[in-house]
Write a protein that holds these residues in place. Structure first.
Motif: not given
Length: 530
Positions: A328-356
């Motif tokens: 029940g823990d809220m990691v991110v209140p709202s996220l909008s994101l578009v990942i199209k084929p061929g557009h490579h995305l890097l995700i970074t941030g501190p531990n526990g911010c919701g990457k995995s």
């Protein structure tokens, strides 16, 4: 059979008292003739009880396995639901105890009831006949017992070895369950439930075949044991002094009746125990079905609506999707994101911010509590930081979750696998371990870097549209890592990478970065960044 044997015993005593040698000899031969089917009948009752328990267990286990391996229930049962803490014990020990108790209760109720009715009828019709029972002397008894011991010792199956093998196969079945529970997230990400289900059924089938072998060995051994002990040197301790056929017959009938009544009285305890097993197994099946349908029961978590739709253009789209943990823990209140084929995305941030956590939402392991997720059906492949090494050959490690039959259907051969492992600088491992068919405990045999490169080799084998890489090259050298990323892009695989290594920025077009205030910021990566 019990009434017939009791009547025969009474007649034998009568002929002894009358000194009727001819009839006594005839009855003795008849007695020996009846002894074999009588002992076989008693042994067959136990054999049937075991077969009923095993047949019921097989049906129940197949039903439970199908529920357990459907809709990623094996993952959700331990991560999204808190009602079952020990699914492996329920699927093994509790189901076994439940089915054994139920099968035993069947014989403990029906046979005594039938015995009581028939024995009461036989006692009512019994007539007074004189007779006496006498047995051979101590020397003959000692000789018979000694010979019985020799026969049983020489003819006894190797029950010690059989039980040892049974324990080993039971332990292996438990270990397969434990592997699924401890690696449920990796299996769910890979979609390897078919392979794991095959491993479960194979381990259980091996155990069933061995138990059937033990049942057959026990069947003839118990026949021999009861024949020798119950009929060859059994002793009638009170028939001589009374010297009446009626007393001997009535005594045996009353003993059988008392035994039947005693079993009926003691069956109450077994009914109570069966109720306990029934409650646990029934609860397990009910929770499996509810979790498979997305109905969870856990602190601060309720069932989530299904807001996952199939992407029409092959892209991944998140529209106002909150990232919420199973607790029940809220990691991110709202996220909008578009990942199209061929557009490579890097995700970074501190531990526990919701990457995995973002990857878990995209792959459908965690429910969606708002917004909408559009994703391709079968075009994503996830590689965690600690790759899962399944049971099987070296070939199985690369093609997981495919089987060798699936590999052949795709038209791929071991030569193709040789080319794949060369892309991740692992060609030497095939020779070192003894070929593609070599079987070992790979999670202990391979080093951390080798296991991560095996996981990347899976990526080249399956060639998905999207690769979700969760710090999966942290134990790989930078030069090999760079080559693997370049080859993946050449294969047309869109990369979504969680990493802290700045050397990987140059392989991506965008970066999704945690802003430190609970939100995420999407930026373009300059082409000159290296």
């Amino acid at each position: 059979m019990s009434i017939y044997v009791a009547t025969m015993e009474g007649r034998m005593v009568k002929y002894i008292v009358q000194r009727d040698v001819r009839n006594f000899a005839f009855m003795l031969l008849k007695w020996l003739g009846v002894a074999l089917p009588a002992t076989f009948l008693n042994s067959l009752i136990r054999y049937l009880e075991c077969k009923i328990a095993l047949a019921f267990r097989t049906r129940l286990v197949n039903h439970a396995y199908n529920l357990y391996m459907t809709n990623q229930t094996y993952y959700r049962i331990s991560n999204l639901d808190s009602r079952i803490e020990n699914a492996d014990h329920l699927l093994t020990e509790d189901i076994t105890a439940f089915t054994a108790s139920l099968a035993h209760l069947y014989s403990q109720l029906t046979k005594p009831l039938f015995d009581c009715a028939l024995i009461a009828l036989a006692l009512a019709r019994s007539s007074r006949q004189k007779g006496a029972a006498i047995l051979p002397g101590q020397i003959l008894a000692f000789t018979v017992i000694s010979l019985t011991g020799v026969v049983l010792r020489n003819l006894s199956p190797k029950f010690g070895a059989l039980v040892a093998v049974e324990a080993e196969r039971s332990a292996y079945l438990r270990s397969v369950h434990a592997r699924i529970i401890s690696n449920s997230e990796e299996v769910a990400f890979y979609g390897g439930h078919e392979v794991e289900l095959r491993q479960l059924k194979s381990a259980y089938k091996s155990l069933v075949q061995h138990k059937n072998k033990i049942f057959c060995q026990r069947l003839w051994y118990i026949v021999l044991e009861q024949f020798l002990m119950k009929y060859v040197w059994s002793e009638k301790d009170s028939g001589v002094s009374d010297r009446t056929q009626y007393f001997t017959t009535a005594r045996n009938l009353l003993l059988s009746g008392a035994d039947a009544a005693e079993r009926l009285m003691s069956s109450y305890k077994e009914i109570v125990e069966l109720a306990g097993y029934t409650s646990r197994v029934g609860m397990m099946l009910e929770v499996f079905e509810e979790v498979s349908e997305g109905k969870y029961s856990r602190s601060l978590v309720s069932s989530a609506p299904s807001n996952v739709l199939t992407s029409t253009d092959g892209s991944i789209r998140l529209c106002d999707v909150p990232i919420v943990t199973p607790t029940g823990d809220m990691v991110v209140p709202s996220l909008s994101l578009v990942i199209k084929p061929g557009h490579h995305l890097l995700i970074t941030g501190p531990n526990g911010c919701g990457k995995s956590s973002l990857f878990r939402v995209i792959c459908g392991l965690w429910p969606i509590y708002g917004g909408t997720l559009h994703r391709p059906l079968t075009a994503m492949f996830y590689i965690p930081q600690k790759p899962y090494m399944p049971i099987g050959s070296l070939r199985d490690q690369v093609i997981y979750p495919d089987t060798i039959e699936d590999m052949m259907k795709k038209g791929k051969t071991d030569e193709d696998l040789d080319k794949i492992v060369s892309l991740v600088a692992l060609s030497s491992i095939v020779v070192r371990e003894g070929g593609w068919s070599a079987v070992a405990d790979w999670k202990d045999i391979l080093s951390g870097g080798e296991k991560q490169r095996i996981a990347i080799a899976r990526l080249f084998y399956h060639r998905p549209s999207f690769a979700l890489l969760d710090e999966c090259t942290s134990a790989v050298s930078i030069d090999i890592e760079s080559k693997m990323y370049e080859d993946a892009k050449k294969e047309g695989i869109t990369l979504l990478t969680i990493t802290h290594r700045p050397t990987l920025w140059k392989f991506h077009d965008q970066i999704l970065q945690f802003d430190g205030q609970g939100g995420w910021e999407l930026k373009e990566i300059p082409k000159e960044s290296s």
